[in-house]
Scaffold this active site. Structure first.
Site, PDB file in Angstrom:
ATOM      1  CG  HIS A 117      -2.196  -0.727   1.070  1.00 24.06           C
ATOM      2  ND1 HIS A 117      -3.088  -0.888   2.095  1.00 24.06           N
ATOM      3  CD2 HIS A 117      -2.722  -1.394   0.017  1.00 24.06           C
ATOM      4  CE1 HIS A 117      -4.110  -1.612   1.680  1.00 24.06           C
ATOM      5  NE2 HIS A 117      -3.908  -1.926   0.422  1.00 24.06           N
TER       6      HIS A 117
ATOM      7  CB  ALA B 130       1.260   2.509   7.634  1.00 27.87           C
ATOM      8  CG  HIS B 131      -1.822  -0.380   5.475  1.00 31.67           C
ATOM      9  ND1 HIS B 131      -2.716   0.355   4.706  1.00 31.67           N
ATOM     10  CD2 HIS B 131      -1.930   0.105   6.733  1.00 31.67           C
ATOM     11  CE1 HIS B 131      -3.320   1.254   5.483  1.00 31.67           C
ATOM     12  NE2 HIS B 131      -2.852   1.107   6.716  1.00 31.67           N
ATOM     13  CD  GLN B 132       4.171  -3.171   6.909  1.00 31.09           C
ATOM     14  OE1 GLN B 132       3.964  -3.726   7.990  1.00 31.09           O
ATOM     15  NE2 GLN B 132       4.172  -1.851   6.795  1.00 31.09           N
TER      16      GLN B 132
END
Length: 597
Positions: A319, A505-507
């Site tokens: 993201h 911040a999103h994996q």
């Protein structure tokens, strides 16, 4: 440490000898860790990680009667100990103190490293998995109909987790969120309030430093509490190092038998890490659930020699995100009172969003816009700095600053590998389509802020002078046209690695779920294709990027995985008890039925 010896009802028998001398563990050598183990433990299930996936898995399995151990490599930061200082929070609750990047340094990565994982330091956005994403996951090549739109199991899972987390709307909008809503509505574009897993309607702009009040329903105050009440145990400062397996006679797959864990190294940027001695712990368990996130679950499996035909670590989605800064002018009343035009540290941080650039009606690959909690350190990372003294000048205007964050649903993927020490290495850069979508989101956020009254816009680039100022005397139509000329120049310049500040911040997706071992790392139940009894329950499961803040989707998928394990366990337990009464119990068959089939 409490040593659990197997009882007569345990599903797997082990040597009960505990080594009497403490040993040291080399992080690059799994065999030396096992042989040097100072402590041996016995559990029905060991869960590596305490975030969304680990928390819900621990609760459901403990409530089903399993003896559960949760491992968290970092520490438990209690509410009373939170200073709400940016430097303290990053050092205590973020992966590598917030200094994680992709292998080539092209992108920064923010991830939680504390009891509760990312749920402890996120911004409480609680969006369910969109139908267009679920439709994609149910279709070829993923072929996961149980995740499709209208699928009752996944619907029920999402509903259950939202109820337990207290997800709701009705939050009092802070000024930055109100400006995003105002600007989008002025332009006739979508914008609405975000549902949040917070019990307070006022909340604060410090969610990313942990919640002092306990209103945010993070894993450590919610699911992990349920788990402990049902008998689970939690061990902090310990990380999973290697999954132990044994060959199954007559099968191409192996089975999990436990885990080698090691005491964590406290990694601080710039400090040596190869001289610290680590204590080894040998954990015997027929169930191993990896919930250590999309950066570390593949690393755990790769250190264990588990690759699933190269699918472990592949398909990483991040993201890609960027920030935008808008400066507003104080009115006479604000100026007289010495108050800022925005005061972004008052009120909720992330409370509104816009999907006007997200392309939900056309596959859902696009950009989402919302409002972040931006404090001076993070602002220094995302703000432009193309001129000497520019950042310092910007910081003097903090009370007048309103920020937006843009993240894209990436269509291209990267991979997670491990270095010579077994540590995660992320290889990733967005594809061109994703970069174009990022510019779409930056354009949307810029238009919204200008429509809401911003007189200066700054975009995140160090080499290009991506900023524009407006004359407050000009009509809004003139300012919007001036903005369009500026955005056209930004589009011509394009996103340039090491110049445009991009972060994640999103994996997601690095051990993805699928219907075929040729295209995925785990099967539709979350079990590893190559190792029975080894499950994944975290954002690694995502077949593709969620396109929305992923927390609720992580909870929902992990709920499905854990509830499936619990149901099979209870059914096999019932069968075992019935067989025991008849005197015909075959313990090896019961063990297989309970956890491996």
């Amino acid at each position: 440490f409490v040593t659990r010896q197997p009882d007569t009802n345990t599903t797997q028998q082990h040597n009960t000898t505990q080594t009497s001398t403490a040993g040291n563990c080399s992080s690059s050598s799994g065999s030396s860790c096992q042989s040097a183990a100072a402590v041996e433990l016995w559990y029905d299930a060991v869960i590596v990680g305490s975030g969304a996936g680990g928390g819900v898995s621990a609760a459901l399995l403990s409530e089903a009667g399993l003896r559960v151990l949760v491992l968290e490599k970092a520490s438990w930061v209690k509410s009373k100990d939170m200073s709400w200082l940016e430097s303290d929070a990053h050092a205590e609750m973020y992966e590598q103190s917030g200094f994680v990047t992709t292998a080539d340094g092209g992108m920064s990565i923010l991830a939680g490293a504390t009891l509760g994982g990312g749920t402890k330091i996120n911004w409480t956005a609680s969006l369910k998995t969109p139908d267009h994403v679920r439709k994609e996951w149910a279709s070829a090549p993923h072929n996961l109909p149980h995740l499709g739109p209208g699928s009752k199991p996944f619907d029920d899972a999402l509903t259950a987790v939202c109820q337990r987390l207290g997800v709701s709307t009705g939050t009092l909008m802070s000024s930055p969120n109100a400006r995003l809503l105002q600007g989008c509505h002025e332009l006739g574009l979508h914008a609405e309030e975000l549902p949040r897993n917070c019990l307070s309607k006022k909340c604060s702009a410090y969610c990313n430093f942990g919640c002092r009040s306990g209103h945010k329903q993070s894993s450590d105050v919610c699911w992990l509490v349920d788990a402990v009440r049902a008998g689970a145990q939690i061990m902090t400062g310990v990380e999973g190092h290697r999954v132990l397996t044994e060959t199954q006679v007559g099968s191409k797959t192996s089975r999990a038998t436990g885990l080698v864990a090691i005491s964590s190294r406290k990694v601080t940027p710039g400090s040596p890490t190869n001289t610290l001695q680590q204590q080894a712990i040998l954990i015997h368990s027929p169930l191993v659930i990896s919930s250590c996130g999309s950066l570390h679950t593949p690393a755990l499996l790769l250190r264990s020699g588990i690759t699933v035909g190269g699918n472990v670590g592949k398909h990483l989605r991040l993201h890609p995100a960027a920030g935008i800064v808008g400066l507003f002018e104080r009115n006479a009343e604000q100026a007289a009172a010495g108050k800022g035009a925005i005061n972004m540290y008052e009120g909720v941080s992330m409370g509104a969003f816009s999907r006007a650039a997200a392309n939900w009606s056309d596959g859902g690959y696009g950009a989402m816009v919302s409002v972040p909690a931006v404090h001076p350190g993070l602002l220094a990372v995302v703000a432009p700095d193309s001129k000497p003294g520019e950042l310092k000048e910007l910081l003097t205007h903090l009370p007048d600053v309103s920020c937006c964050v843009i993240f894209t649903r990436d269509s291209g993927g990267g991979r997670v590998a491990v270095d010579s020490e077994g540590r995660s290495v992320m290889h990733y850069w967005p594809c061109q389509q994703t970069l174009e979508h990022l510019l779409d989101g930056l354009s949307l956020a810029s238009r919204a802020l200008v429509a809401a009254g911003a007189l200066r816009i700054l975009l995140p680039d160090s080499f290009h002078d991506w900023q524009v100022e407006f004359n407050p005397a000009d009509p809004i139509t003139v300012r919007l046209q001036q903005l369009e000329d500026f955005l056209a120049r930004v589009r011509r310049d394009g996103v340039v690695k090491y110049s445009t500040q991009i972060m994640s911040a999103h994996q997601m997706g690095s051990c993805r779920m699928g219907a075929s071992p040729g295209l995925s790392a785990v099967d539709p139940t979350g079990q590893c294709w190559d190792v029975s009894g080894l499950y994944v329950a975290d954002a690694s499961l995502f077949p593709t990027a969620s396109g929305v803040n992923p927390m609720i989707t992580v909870y929902g998928l992990s709920y499905l995985v854990a509830s499936g394990i619990a149901a099979r366990w209870k059914a096999a337990r019932k069968a075992a008890n019935a067989a025991a009464k008849r005197g015909t119990m075959d313990t090896s068959l019961v063990k297989d039925q309970m956890v491996h089939k």
